[in-house]
Scaffold this active site. Structure first.
Site, PDB file in Angstrom:
ATOM      1  N   SER A   1       0.783  -1.234   0.000  1.00 54.27           N
ATOM      2  CA  SER A   1       0.000   0.000   0.000  1.00 54.27           C
ATOM      3  C   SER A   1       0.814   1.281   0.000  1.00 54.27           C
ATOM      4  CB  SER A   1      -0.935   0.015   1.211  1.00 54.27           C
ATOM      5  OG  SER A   1      -1.812  -1.079   1.138  1.00 54.27           O
ATOM      6  N   THR A   2       2.009   1.234   0.517  1.00 51.71           N
ATOM      7  CA  THR A   2       2.802   2.463   0.568  1.00 51.71           C
ATOM      8  C   THR A   2       4.202   2.203   0.026  1.00 51.71           C
ATOM      9  OG1 THR A   2       3.705   2.075   2.776  1.00 51.71           O
ATOM     10  CG2 THR A   2       1.579   3.203   2.660  1.00 51.71           C
TER      11      THR A   2
END
Length: 182
Positions: free
Chosen positions: A10-11
């Site tokens: 996600s990041t």
């Protein structure tokens, strides 16, 4: 038949290496991956590349189902798109295997659809509740207030032109025509 992997974190701070290693160990000949939110356009681009790449008989492998997207509805839509191309989806954690004829796996895939529909209903209900609470029902606000509408009707009755009224109230001529017809 080819095993095609899909990995996502996600990041940009998170590390893809564990997923990539697991997918390679599972025999994936090609792995699509990215570091972005499941909601981002970048994620959709990677998913579209995967969907365009796979062929009938291929198996898309993920470490976990949530790697495919942020919402169950989005995940299910992607699975259905892949299945329509004759592509199977399998997770390494054993939650999903659309190629399996096992009654439990078939039930699991059907349950995904049920939960996706439930998730959608809950979101719609929350939005509606919020709109009711705030008094905002959605849609565009009216170009003219009720007192202005009455003024426009009166001025139309007095013979002012629609074009002049549109300029005076800062609206389109069509808005004035709608007021006249109402």
């Amino acid at each position: 038949m080819a095993f095609i992997g899909y990995a996502r974190v996600s990041t940009h701070d998170q590390d893809l290496s564990a997923q990539l290693e697991a997918l390679s160990a599972a025999g994936c000949t090609k792995i699509f991956n990215g570091k972005q939110s499941g909601k981002s356009d970048e994620n959709q681009r990677h998913l579209n590349e995967l969907i365009n790449y796979v062929r009938d008989g291929d198996v898309v492998i993920l470490t976990k189902l949530d790697r495919m997207g942020r919402s169950l509805n989005a995940i299910l839509t992607t699975i259905q798109t892949l299945q329509s191309k004759g592509v199977h989806v399998k997770t390494l954690d054993g939650q999903v295997d659309t190629n399996s004829e096992s009654p439990m796996q078939k039930a699991m895939t059907q349950l995904l659809g049920v939960f996706a529909e439930l998730e959608h209903s809950v979101i719609v209900d929350r939005l509606q509740t919020g709109r009711e609470r705030t008094g905002r029902k959605g849609g565009r606000s009216k170009a003219l207030s009720e007192p202005q509408i009455q003024e426009v009707k009166q001025k139309l009755a007095e013979g002012l032109s629609k074009s002049e009224l549109a300029r005076q109230y800062g609206v389109s001529r069509q808005t004035i025509i709608r007021v006249e017809k109402a």
